[in-house]
Design an enzyme around this catalytic site. Sequence first.
Site, short mmCIF file in Angstrom:
data_model
loop_
_atom_site.label_atom_id
_atom_site.label_comp_id
_atom_site.label_asym_id
_atom_site.label_seq_id
_atom_site.Cartn_x
_atom_site.Cartn_y
_atom_site.Cartn_z
N CYS A 253 -58.32 -6.39 91.89
CA CYS A 253 -58.21 -8.48 91.49
C CYS A 253 -58.03 -8.48 89.61
CB CYS A 253 -59.88 -9.06 91.64
SG CYS A 253 -60.84 -9.08 92.90
N ASP B 82 -58.61 -7.23 86.96
CA ASP B 82 -59.49 -7.35 86.00
C ASP B 82 -60.65 -6.01 86.19
OD1 ASP B 82 -58.81 -8.27 83.84
OD2 ASP B 82 -59.65 -10.35 84.50
N CYS C 101 -56.69 -7.07 80.86
CA CYS C 101 -55.54 -7.93 79.40
C CYS C 101 -56.12 -8.05 77.88
CB CYS C 101 -55.18 -9.79 79.42
SG CYS C 101 -56.42 -9.96 80.03
N CYS D 74 -62.47 -13.52 80.78
CA CYS D 74 -62.87 -12.43 79.97
C CYS D 74 -64.06 -12.16 79.36
CB CYS D 74 -61.74 -12.25 79.09
SG CYS D 74 -60.06 -11.83 80.36
#
Length: 277
Positions: free
Chosen positions: A35, A37, A60, A104
């Site tokens: 996915c 992450d 990221c 995140c």
Amino acid sequence: MWEYTDTVTEHFQNPRNVGEVENPSGTGDVGSLACGDALKLTLKIEDDRITDAKFKTFGCASAIASSSALTEMVKGMTVEEAEKITNEDIADFLGGLPKEKMHCSVMGREALEAAIADYRGLVLPMAEGEIVCECFGVTDLEVMRAVKESNLRSVEEITNFTKAGGGCGKCEDSLRELLMKTVSQDLKIVPVKEKPKKMTALQKIKKIEEVLEREVRPGLKKDGGDIELIDVDGDFVTVSLRGSCTSCAKSETTLKEYVEKKLREQVLDTLIVEEEK
Ligand code: FES
């Protein structure tokens, strides 16, 4: 190009606490490489205080910065303090995140919850929800919780916070339905459902000892009493009350309403506490 704060950039370029704690007390593994992450958080917990925290992440700049910030935030906290951390707290620590990157911080909070649950021998209910977004493996429970906790009001916001809907877009109608359902029914989402994992006999005895030491003994000692663990046989826990507890007319109530209740809450909800004959 995203607009990052100086703190995000600093934590991205010089991430703190990268790696894995040796013999962790709790591990939180969330997201998946498929996915895009993933985060693994490991905690060392001594006397209910987080003494070390490390992370490994695939993601990221915001994912790295959020994970790094999270480990800095929790080190030194008690477990009780750490479990109050929200994704907004992680974002605030970093001076904010671009709204498209809020997921995140959500991933950080989820990893923390999973690690604390693991420390307590619990599993989180999110895995039991139904996948609503195939592209990112997001469940309906995760979406409803994000809507509720972060007061989301659009599918776009759901995507920012959970990634659901950010791929092929096939799930958008389902996300809209969940959004309306959650907002209109004011659903109560239970964050953690107790579901005991299998423990070895030794793990069980150790946990019982820990809870007696931390949660029960101080209360009894205040009144001149004490307690000793005598035996653990399956779900039966035999203890011996000491000091003023031995002559207390309420000793049976203390065992059932206090000792047994604490052990059921924190070790296993099927335990039965008995006094040594
Ligand atoms: S199924 Fe949700 S974006 Fe593809």
